[in-house]
Motif scaffolding. Structure first.
Motif, short mmCIF file in Angstrom:
data_model
loop_
_atom_site.label_atom_id
_atom_site.label_comp_id
_atom_site.label_asym_id
_atom_site.label_seq_id
_atom_site.Cartn_x
_atom_site.Cartn_y
_atom_site.Cartn_z
N THR A 158 0.84 -1.20 0.00
CA THR A 158 0.00 0.00 0.00
C THR A 158 0.87 1.25 0.00
O THR A 158 1.77 1.38 0.84
CB THR A 158 -0.92 0.02 1.23
OG1 THR A 158 -1.66 -1.20 1.29
CG2 THR A 158 -1.88 1.19 1.16
N GLY A 159 0.61 2.13 -0.93
CA GLY A 159 1.38 3.37 -1.04
C GLY A 159 2.20 3.38 -2.31
O GLY A 159 2.44 2.34 -2.92
N PRO A 160 2.64 4.57 -2.75
CA PRO A 160 3.47 4.66 -3.96
C PRO A 160 4.83 4.00 -3.73
O PRO A 160 5.38 4.07 -2.63
CB PRO A 160 3.61 6.17 -4.18
CG PRO A 160 3.41 6.77 -2.83
CD PRO A 160 2.43 5.89 -2.13
N LEU A 161 5.34 3.38 -4.75
CA LEU A 161 6.63 2.69 -4.66
C LEU A 161 7.64 3.43 -5.53
O LEU A 161 7.43 3.59 -6.74
CB LEU A 161 6.47 1.24 -5.13
CG LEU A 161 7.67 0.30 -4.96
CD1 LEU A 161 8.03 0.16 -3.49
CD2 LEU A 161 7.36 -1.07 -5.55
N PHE A 162 8.70 3.91 -4.91
CA PHE A 162 9.72 4.64 -5.67
C PHE A 162 11.08 4.40 -5.02
O PHE A 162 11.19 3.69 -4.01
CB PHE A 162 9.37 6.13 -5.76
CG PHE A 162 9.54 6.88 -4.46
CD1 PHE A 162 10.52 7.85 -4.32
CD2 PHE A 162 8.71 6.63 -3.38
CE1 PHE A 162 10.68 8.54 -3.13
CE2 PHE A 162 8.85 7.33 -2.19
CZ PHE A 162 9.83 8.28 -2.07
N PHE A 163 12.10 5.00 -5.60
CA PHE A 163 13.47 4.73 -5.17
C PHE A 163 13.70 5.01 -3.70
O PHE A 163 14.55 4.39 -3.06
CB PHE A 163 14.45 5.54 -6.02
CG PHE A 163 14.33 7.03 -5.84
CD1 PHE A 163 15.05 7.69 -4.86
CD2 PHE A 163 13.47 7.78 -6.63
CE1 PHE A 163 14.94 9.07 -4.69
CE2 PHE A 163 13.35 9.15 -6.46
CZ PHE A 163 14.08 9.79 -5.48
N GLY A 164 12.90 5.94 -3.13
CA GLY A 164 13.13 6.32 -1.74
C GLY A 164 12.59 5.34 -0.72
O GLY A 164 13.01 5.37 0.44
N ASN A 165 11.64 4.48 -1.11
CA ASN A 165 11.08 3.55 -0.13
C ASN A 165 11.08 2.09 -0.58
O ASN A 165 10.51 1.23 0.09
CB ASN A 165 9.65 3.97 0.24
CG ASN A 165 8.69 3.96 -0.95
OD1 ASN A 165 9.00 3.41 -2.01
ND2 ASN A 165 7.53 4.57 -0.79
N VAL A 166 11.69 1.81 -1.73
CA VAL A 166 11.71 0.43 -2.22
C VAL A 166 12.47 -0.49 -1.26
O VAL A 166 12.23 -1.70 -1.20
CB VAL A 166 12.30 0.37 -3.65
CG1 VAL A 166 13.81 0.61 -3.61
CG2 VAL A 166 12.00 -0.98 -4.29
#
Length: 543
Positions: free
Chosen positions: A446-454
């Protein structure tokens, strides 16, 4: 834009008659009574002659009012603008104010032509409230000299406050009495009467009358020229390259304030009158007006919520009310100049201090603090302090940057939850019977997946610890970037290398397209993309 302007103008004056004109006339004269003391006070607090404020109100009321993006917008000098101009005038002189005003007009004109009117929507309300309160603090503290009859030195507010330690602080009690009386009259003046005769005007009249009787030795406004084009105005000789370069920074600050204050005034007034502001045309009008004002010897102008709201409450029908207000001020320059010259400076200080108090957005400020919205409290406080200590444009930039950072942090959190599938409960619902029920887990993302939280996904999903079958439920995954898509492909590839089956369900179209480009679908097969988790579990249970 020009075609739309004339269409709006035609619609605005459709069915105009004597009754409509009477409403506009009374509303315009009411705004005139409000605007005269404010125009004088704002000009004096800007570090220029009082007449520059009156001329600003006249020219801005005529030019900007005629071209404005709404029928209710009334422009002129404002307290927020005065707080900026005083440091420019003190540090660089009055010609620098005129040059900066001219350049700010060019910037506003370009902003309107380039359709920048919607940018103000991206400034959060706590930031706007913070810079408004910061301006109010600057206005109030900037009146200490006039209110107490003392003297300070320095170009910045903090420098002037610090200079009292060196120069001493010995208040003149006559000045304090006059300023205090003006404040008291404004605060105690009944609201019902204020709709007919503004308390600020009554307070100024009382101050002039008292000072004429007792003849105290306090500073007064002084002579007001009976002319629309002042002797001290922008000279073409002042437009040399060095002065233009020095004025670029102040011009950006003036233009930023002009944009923010005018568009916010349009939003507030639009709600009161149920009329939508054409933001881009308003910026063009402000640009044209501020390019013209310096050649009359006037200070820069913005749309003023005080004047506009008074006009709306006085039942103004069209922009003609603003034009009548400008003509009323022009007439007062010739008729009332002998009286206006006698206005005590402490009286104007009292008007500005009360104005500063009232310009705070108290309703929203109370709401932030009573409801304990800590982020809004932070944005408000930081922007207010930055406005007082630094530059307005820098303060807004800091406030917006903090807001964006908070938005990124709070809206890019990734939640990863792994749930063990109980096949007996699922099959009972579907009525299926199978001989083999492999261990299955659903990974909810759940939530956007991008380089900062992958990294959160990689930490939660250790390939060797996951079950034989892994279903990634990504209905709550609205977007992902290329870096995270590559990381997902590596995770899937590692799971497949361990002999585990991988499925995806609830995939949004943009995410599906990126997974396909990243090679994930090629790795797991198109048939392993399911509509929901139940369909995926049913599919694995039949194998």
């Amino acid at each position: 834009m020009i075609k739309k302007y004339f269409c709006d103008l035609k619609r605005e004056f459709s069915g105009y008659n004597g009754t409509t004109f009477r409403h506009d006339l009374m509303a315009g004269l009411t705004v005139t009574a409000v605007a005269i003391p404010l125009a004088l006070a704002f000009a004096v607090s800007s570090g220029v002659e009082a007449a520059a404020g009156l001329v600003c109100a006249v020219v801005a009321g005529l030019v900007i009012g005629l071209l404005s993006g709404a029928s209710f917008q009334i422009s002129g000098p404002t307290g927020a603008m005065a707080a900026i101009l005083v440091s420019i005038a003190t540090q660089h002189g009055i010609q620098a104010v005129f040059v900066a005003g001219l350049l700010s007009g060019v910037i506003l004109l370009l902003a309107g032509l380039l359709r920048f009117g919607r940018l103000v929507q991206f400034i959060p309300s706590p930031v706007i409230a913070g810079f408004t309160s910061g301006i109010a603090v600057i206005i109030a503290l900037g009146q200490i000299d006039n209110f107490f009859g003392v003297h300070s030195e320095g170009t910045h507010l903090l420098e002037r406050l610090g200079s009292y330690g060196k120069l001493g602080f010995s208040p003149v009690w006559q000045a304090v009495v006059i300023g205090g009386t003006v404040m008291a009259v404004q605060l105690l003046w009944p609201k019902k009467l204020g709709r007919i005769v503004p308390g600020s005007l009554v307070a100024i009249v009382v101050a002039v009358a008292v000072n004429a009787i007792v003849r105290w030795d306090v500073a007064i406004v002084g002579d007001i020229p009976k002319q629309l084009v002042l002797d001290n105005r922008l000279s073409l000789g002042a437009l040399d390259w060095a002065r233009i370069q020095a004025a670029i920074g102040p011009a950006l600050t003036i233009a930023t304030l002009g944009m923010v204050e005018s568009l916010l005034c349009g939003v507030a007034g639009g709600r009161m009158k149920n009329e939508k502001l054409d933001a881009d045309r308003e910026l063009v009008a402000q640009g044209v007006g501020n390019m013209i004002l310096p050649f009359f010897g006037a200070i820069p102008a913005t749309a003023a919520i005080a004047r506009s709201s008074v006009a709306i409450k006085a039942n103004a029908q069209t922009r003609l009310a603003g034009i009548i207000h400008a003509l009323g001020i022009l007439a007062s320059m010739f008729v009332l100049a002998p009286v206006m010259r006698l206005i005590p400076m402490p009286a104007l200080a009292g008007v500005l201090i009360v104005t500063a108090w009232r310009m705070n957005d108290w309703e929203n400020i109370r709401y932030y603090f009573q409801r304990r919205f800590y982020s809004s409290m932070l944005f408000f406080g930081v922007t207010m302090l930055a406005t007082v200590a630094l530059d307005l444009s820098i303060a807004i930039a800091i406030g917006v940057a903090l807001s964006l950072l908070h938005f990124v942090i709070t809206n890019t959190r990734l939640a990863v939850e792994i749930s063990e599938v109980r096949h007996d409960e699922v099959l009972e619902k579907t009525g299926q019977t199978v001989s083999h029920l492999p261990r299955t887990q659903v990974v909810y993302i759940t939530g956007p997946l991008f380089f900062g939280n992958v990294g959160r996904l990689q930490e939660a999903c250790t390939p060797s610890a996951l079950a034989e079958i892994v279903i990634f439920s990504v209905r709550g995954l609205p977007t992902m970037d290329a870096s995270s898509a590559h990381a997902v492909h590596e995770l899937v590839h590692e799971l497949r290398g361990l002999g585990k089956r991988v499925l995806f369900c609830g995939v949004q179209p943009p995410v599906l397209a990126l997974l396909r480009r990243a090679g994930v679908l090629e790795e797991i097969g198109e048939d392993n993309i399911c509509h929901d988790a139940l369909a995926a579990i049913q599919q694995t249970a039949t194998v």
